[in-house]
Each structure stands twice: as C-alpha cells, then as structure tokens.
Design a protein around this motif. Sequence first.
Motif, PDB file in Angstrom:
ATOM      1  N   GLU A   5       0.857  -1.188   0.000  1.00 50.21           N
ATOM      2  CA  GLU A   5       0.000   0.000   0.000  1.00 50.21           C
ATOM      3  C   GLU A   5       0.890   1.234   0.000  1.00 50.21           C
ATOM      4  OE1 GLU A   5      -3.124  -0.191   3.135  1.00 50.21           O
ATOM      5  OE2 GLU A   5      -2.226  -2.159   3.504  1.00 50.21           O
ATOM      6  N   LEU A   6       0.605   2.150  -0.906  1.00 46.87           N
ATOM      7  CA  LEU A   6       1.279   3.437  -0.926  1.00 46.87           C
ATOM      8  C   LEU A   6       0.248   4.463  -0.500  1.00 46.87           C
ATOM      9  CD1 LEU A   6       3.133   3.089  -4.337  1.00 46.87           C
ATOM     10  CD2 LEU A   6       3.928   2.437  -2.060  1.00 46.87           C
ATOM     11  N   ARG A   7       0.543   5.165   0.578  1.00 45.16           N
ATOM     12  CA  ARG A   7      -0.417   6.114   1.144  1.00 45.16           C
ATOM     13  C   ARG A   7       0.128   7.535   1.091  1.00 45.16           C
ATOM     14  NH1 ARG A   7      -1.566   2.533   6.547  1.00 45.16           N
ATOM     15  NH2 ARG A   7      -2.666   0.822   5.518  1.00 45.16           N
ATOM     16  N   LYS A   8      -0.457   8.321   0.212  1.00 42.02           N
ATOM     17  CA  LYS A   8      -0.121   9.746   0.104  1.00 42.02           C
ATOM     18  C   LYS A   8       1.393   9.993  -0.019  1.00 42.02           C
ATOM     19  CE  LYS A   8      -4.276  11.141   2.655  1.00 42.02           C
ATOM     20  NZ  LYS A   8      -5.053  10.208   1.924  1.00 42.02           N
ATOM     21  N   ILE A   9       2.037   9.222  -0.898  1.00 43.25           N
ATOM     22  CA  ILE A   9       3.483   9.333  -1.081  1.00 43.25           C
ATOM     23  C   ILE A   9       3.830  10.635  -1.781  1.00 43.25           C
ATOM     24  CG2 ILE A   9       5.536   8.321  -2.197  1.00 43.25           C
ATOM     25  CD1 ILE A   9       4.425   6.647   0.117  1.00 43.25           C
ATOM     26  N   ARG A  10       4.721  11.373  -1.152  1.00 46.82           N
ATOM     27  CA  ARG A  10       5.230  12.619  -1.727  1.00 46.82           C
ATOM     28  C   ARG A  10       6.749  12.571  -1.699  1.00 46.82           C
ATOM     29  NH1 ARG A  10       1.582  16.401  -2.667  1.00 46.82           N
ATOM     30  NH2 ARG A  10      -0.475  16.185  -1.761  1.00 46.82           N
ATOM     31  N   LYS A  11       7.354  13.108  -2.746  1.00 43.46           N
ATOM     32  CA  LYS A  11       8.810  13.194  -2.824  1.00 43.46           C
ATOM     33  C   LYS A  11       9.176  14.511  -3.458  1.00 43.46           C
ATOM     34  CE  LYS A  11      13.192  12.003  -3.096  1.00 43.46           C
ATOM     35  NZ  LYS A  11      14.029  11.842  -1.929  1.00 43.46           N
ATOM     36  N   THR A  12       9.979  15.290  -2.752  1.00 46.29           N
ATOM     37  CA  THR A  12      10.521  16.533  -3.279  1.00 46.29           C
ATOM     38  C   THR A  12      12.035  16.466  -3.102  1.00 46.29           C
ATOM     39  OG1 THR A  12       8.542  17.726  -2.568  1.00 46.29           O
ATOM     40  CG2 THR A  12      10.476  19.050  -3.131  1.00 46.29           C
ATOM     41  N   TYR A  13      12.753  16.634  -4.178  1.00 48.39           N
ATOM     42  CA  TYR A  13      14.209  16.646  -4.100  1.00 48.39           C
ATOM     43  C   TYR A  13      14.667  17.999  -3.580  1.00 48.39           C
ATOM     44  CZ  TYR A  13      14.420  12.280  -6.699  1.00 48.39           C
ATOM     45  OH  TYR A  13      14.285  10.973  -7.089  1.00 48.39           O
ATOM     46  N   PRO A  14      15.736  18.024  -2.788  1.00 48.81           N
ATOM     47  CA  PRO A  14      16.253  19.300  -2.274  1.00 48.81           C
ATOM     48  C   PRO A  14      16.545  20.283  -3.415  1.00 48.81           C
ATOM     49  CG  PRO A  14      17.360  17.453  -1.205  1.00 48.81           C
ATOM     50  CD  PRO A  14      16.525  16.879  -2.323  1.00 48.81           C
ATOM     51  N   GLY A  15      16.056  21.484  -3.269  1.00 51.66           N
ATOM     52  CA  GLY A  15      16.283  22.525  -4.265  1.00 51.66           C
ATOM     53  C   GLY A  15      15.356  22.471  -5.466  1.00 51.66           C
ATOM     54  N   ALA A  16      14.478  21.482  -5.511  1.00 50.06           N
ATOM     55  CA  ALA A  16      13.557  21.357  -6.656  1.00 50.06           C
ATOM     56  C   ALA A  16      12.422  22.364  -6.535  1.00 50.06           C
ATOM     57  CB  ALA A  16      12.989  19.948  -6.728  1.00 50.06           C
ATOM     58  N   ALA A  17      12.002  22.893  -7.657  1.00 48.62           N
ATOM     59  CA  ALA A  17      10.903  23.856  -7.675  1.00 48.62           C
ATOM     60  C   ALA A  17       9.555  23.171  -7.480  1.00 48.62           C
ATOM     61  CB  ALA A  17      10.913  24.631  -8.989  1.00 48.62           C
ATOM     62  N   GLU A  18       9.449  21.909  -7.905  1.00 49.28           N
ATOM     63  CA  GLU A  18       8.187  21.171  -7.811  1.00 49.28           C
ATOM     64  C   GLU A  18       8.402  19.802  -7.177  1.00 49.28           C
ATOM     65  OE1 GLU A  18       5.729  20.742 -11.259  1.00 49.28           O
ATOM     66  OE2 GLU A  18       6.550  22.543 -12.179  1.00 49.28           O
ATOM     67  N   GLU A  19       7.313  19.257  -6.650  1.00 51.60           N
ATOM     68  CA  GLU A  19       7.342  17.882  -6.157  1.00 51.60           C
ATOM     69  C   GLU A  19       7.507  16.923  -7.328  1.00 51.60           C
ATOM     70  OE1 GLU A  19       4.535  17.062  -2.430  1.00 51.60           O
ATOM     71  OE2 GLU A  19       3.445  17.858  -4.165  1.00 51.60           O
ATOM     72  N   THR A  20       8.220  15.837  -7.089  1.00 55.40           N
ATOM     73  CA  THR A  20       8.336  14.795  -8.112  1.00 55.40           C
ATOM     74  C   THR A  20       7.162  13.832  -7.990  1.00 55.40           C
ATOM     75  OG1 THR A  20      10.738  14.982  -8.076  1.00 55.40           O
ATOM     76  CG2 THR A  20       9.820  12.960  -9.000  1.00 55.40           C
ATOM     77  N   LEU A  21       6.834  13.432  -6.776  1.00 55.32           N
ATOM     78  CA  LEU A  21       5.678  12.568  -6.506  1.00 55.32           C
ATOM     79  C   LEU A  21       4.676  13.381  -5.700  1.00 55.32           C
ATOM     80  CD1 LEU A  21       7.548   9.272  -5.483  1.00 55.32           C
ATOM     81  CD2 LEU A  21       6.689   9.926  -7.747  1.00 55.32           C
ATOM     82  N   LYS A  22       3.430  13.388  -6.143  1.00 52.12           N
ATOM     83  CA  LYS A  22       2.431  14.291  -5.573  1.00 52.12           C
ATOM     84  C   LYS A  22       1.238  13.528  -5.009  1.00 52.12           C
ATOM     85  CE  LYS A  22       3.797  17.588  -9.082  1.00 52.12           C
ATOM     86  NZ  LYS A  22       3.418  18.379 -10.225  1.00 52.12           N
ATOM     87  N   GLY A  23       1.410  12.934  -3.833  1.00 49.09           N
ATOM     88  CA  GLY A  23       0.284  12.279  -3.168  1.00 49.09           C
ATOM     89  C   GLY A  23      -0.161  10.987  -3.826  1.00 49.09           C
ATOM     90  N   GLY A  53      13.276   1.487  -1.226  1.00 43.42           N
ATOM     91  CA  GLY A  53      14.056   2.077  -0.149  1.00 43.42           C
ATOM     92  C   GLY A  53      15.344   2.725  -0.615  1.00 43.42           C
ATOM     93  N   LEU A  54      15.538   2.824  -1.922  1.00 46.37           N
ATOM     94  CA  LEU A  54      16.741   3.446  -2.463  1.00 46.37           C
ATOM     95  C   LEU A  54      16.664   4.961  -2.413  1.00 46.37           C
ATOM     96  CD1 LEU A  54      17.160   1.102  -5.563  1.00 46.37           C
ATOM     97  CD2 LEU A  54      18.240   0.894  -3.302  1.00 46.37           C
ATOM     98  N   GLU A  55      15.446   5.494  -2.317  1.00 48.20           N
ATOM     99  CA  GLU A  55      15.190   6.929  -2.147  1.00 48.20           C
ATOM    100  C   GLU A  55      14.264   7.083  -0.948  1.00 48.20           C
ATOM    101  OE1 GLU A  55      15.901   9.732  -3.954  1.00 48.20           O
ATOM    102  OE2 GLU A  55      16.773   8.898  -5.779  1.00 48.20           O
ATOM    103  N   SER A  56      14.462   8.138  -0.172  1.00 49.79           N
ATOM    104  CA  SER A  56      13.547   8.410   0.936  1.00 49.79           C
ATOM    105  C   SER A  56      12.319   9.147   0.412  1.00 49.79           C
ATOM    106  CB  SER A  56      14.243   9.257   2.005  1.00 49.79           C
ATOM    107  OG  SER A  56      14.618  10.508   1.450  1.00 49.79           O
ATOM    108  N   ILE A  57      11.228   9.069   1.148  1.00 47.92           N
ATOM    109  CA  ILE A  57      10.033   9.827   0.787  1.00 47.92           C
ATOM    110  C   ILE A  57       9.981  11.086   1.649  1.00 47.92           C
ATOM    111  CG2 ILE A  57       8.699   7.879  -0.102  1.00 47.92           C
ATOM    112  CD1 ILE A  57       7.283   7.680   2.587  1.00 47.92           C
ATOM    113  N   SER A  58       9.331  12.110   1.145  1.00 49.51           N
ATOM    114  CA  SER A  58       9.173  13.353   1.896  1.00 49.51           C
ATOM    115  C   SER A  58       7.984  13.263   2.842  1.00 49.51           C
ATOM    116  CB  SER A  58       8.982  14.533   0.941  1.00 49.51           C
ATOM    117  OG  SER A  58      10.080  14.632   0.051  1.00 49.51           O
ATOM    118  N   GLU A  59       6.929  12.568   2.402  1.00 51.58           N
ATOM    119  CA  GLU A  59       5.721  12.364   3.211  1.00 51.58           C
ATOM    120  C   GLU A  59       5.058  11.072   2.784  1.00 51.58           C
ATOM    121  OE1 GLU A  59       2.820  15.521   3.350  1.00 51.58           O
ATOM    122  OE2 GLU A  59       4.379  17.025   3.067  1.00 51.58           O
ATOM    123  N   GLY A  60       4.194  10.555   3.651  1.00 54.52           N
ATOM    124  CA  GLY A  60       3.390   9.386   3.328  1.00 54.52           C
ATOM    125  C   GLY A  60       3.900   8.119   3.984  1.00 54.52           C
ATOM    126  N   GLU A  61       3.308   7.007   3.582  1.00 54.47           N
ATOM    127  CA  GLU A  61       3.668   5.706   4.143  1.00 54.47           C
ATOM    128  C   GLU A  61       3.756   4.670   3.035  1.00 54.47           C
ATOM    129  OE1 GLU A  61       0.260   5.259   6.783  1.00 54.47           O
ATOM    130  OE2 GLU A  61       1.647   5.290   8.466  1.00 54.47           O
TER     131      GLU A  61
END
Length: 108
Positions: A5-23, A53-61
């Motif tokens: 289950e992916l729950r509200k996964i968000r990923k923003t790279y440091p310095g990025a103008a936009e989120e890469t993964l948006k909920g 697990g190769l990248e961390s998520i910014s938010e979610g589960e």
Amino acid sequence: MSQLELRKIRKTYPGAAEETLKGIDIDIASGEFLILVGPSGCGKSTLMNTIAGLESISEGEIVLDGKDVSGVEPKDRDIAMVFQSYALYPTMSVRENIAFGLKIRGMP
C-alpha cells in the motif's frame, strides 16, 4: 507474496521547484502485478526507488503486509524490481529476467 500500500506518497528533491511525486495512493494485493508507464521524467523510477528504499520519501507511508516500511533499510524490505534496461542478465530474455526472482523462490 505480499500486499503493498502506498499512502499519500510525496517526494521533493532538495532545491527542486516542484514535487516529483504528488500524493500517490496505490493498493496492490498479494499476487497482483503493477506496471508503471509514462513519459520520461514523470516519476516512475523515483516511485520504484522509494518503494525499494533506495530513495527516501518526503511524506506518506509505504506499507508492506500491514507494516510501515518507510524507514526500513532496502536490504530488510525484501523487495525487487527490474530496471529500465531489461538486460539484468543479458543471456536471458525479458520474460526470463522478470520470472527469475519468482523461480528462485519456487513461485509458479
């Protein structure tokens, strides 16, 4: 097999103008397959890397069999994926490469 289950996964790279993964919300039942298709740069690899697990998520589960594995080390997640280059084992066909992980676990 496991339920994912992916729950509200968000990923923003440091310095990025936009989120890469948006909920991102996805439920994958045990035994189901998921194929991600989309244009270059849409976040397919980023999503797969966060699940593994190769990248961390910014938010979610990221929930595997009811357990939140968002902070679990990649080696302890017991997850595999096939990268964009299908030649993981160049002597095998695409089908054989995808089936390899299942075969070594005794899965049909």
